[in-house]
Design an enzyme around this catalytic site. Structure first.
Site, mmCIF file in Angstrom:
data_model
loop_
_atom_site.group_PDB
_atom_site.id
_atom_site.type_symbol
_atom_site.label_atom_id
_atom_site.label_comp_id
_atom_site.label_asym_id
_atom_site.label_seq_id
_atom_site.Cartn_x
_atom_site.Cartn_y
_atom_site.Cartn_z
ATOM 1 N NE ARG A 41 -1.719 -1.433 2.824
ATOM 2 C CZ ARG A 41 -2.335 -1.031 5.139
ATOM 3 N NH1 ARG A 41 -3.744 -0.446 4.859
ATOM 4 N NH2 ARG A 41 -1.323 -1.417 5.738
ATOM 5 C CG ASN A 62 -3.900 -4.655 3.190
ATOM 6 O OD1 ASN A 62 -2.864 -4.740 2.233
ATOM 7 N ND2 ASN A 62 -3.244 -4.479 4.742
#
Length: 90
Positions: free
Chosen positions: A20, A38
């Site tokens: 990320r 996520n």
């Protein structure tokens, strides 16, 4: 050149490996907008918007990371949105 928006679901070793944050910093450096998050099933979902060539460069950058292993990506084109940055969602 017109912007496109892609909704992507990444499968593989993509959680807990800096995916990320790597996506966020690469996307911002390429003036792409969108978000990354996520999911509970171990995948990572990303919506990214910008020039197609820059989205391709983002994918190349993610694949260069030694800790990230993308097995496959489910991709869908979406309508573009008005936004100004790329963020990590929790």
């Amino acid at each position: 050149m017109a912007d496109v928006r892609k909704h992507m679901i990444f499968h593989g070793r993509v959680q807990g490996v800096g995916f990320r944050y790597t996506a966020k910093y690469l996307a911002r450096s390429m003036n792409l907008t969108g978000w990354v998050k996520n999911e509970y099933d171990g995948t990572v979902v990303m919506e990214v918007q910008g020039r197609e060539a820059m989205i391709f460069e983002l994918m190349k950058g993610l694949n260069r990371n030694q800790f990230i292993q993308i097995d496959w990506i489910d991709t869908e084109e979406k309508e573009t949105e008005t936004e100004s940055s790329f963020e990590v969602k929790y």
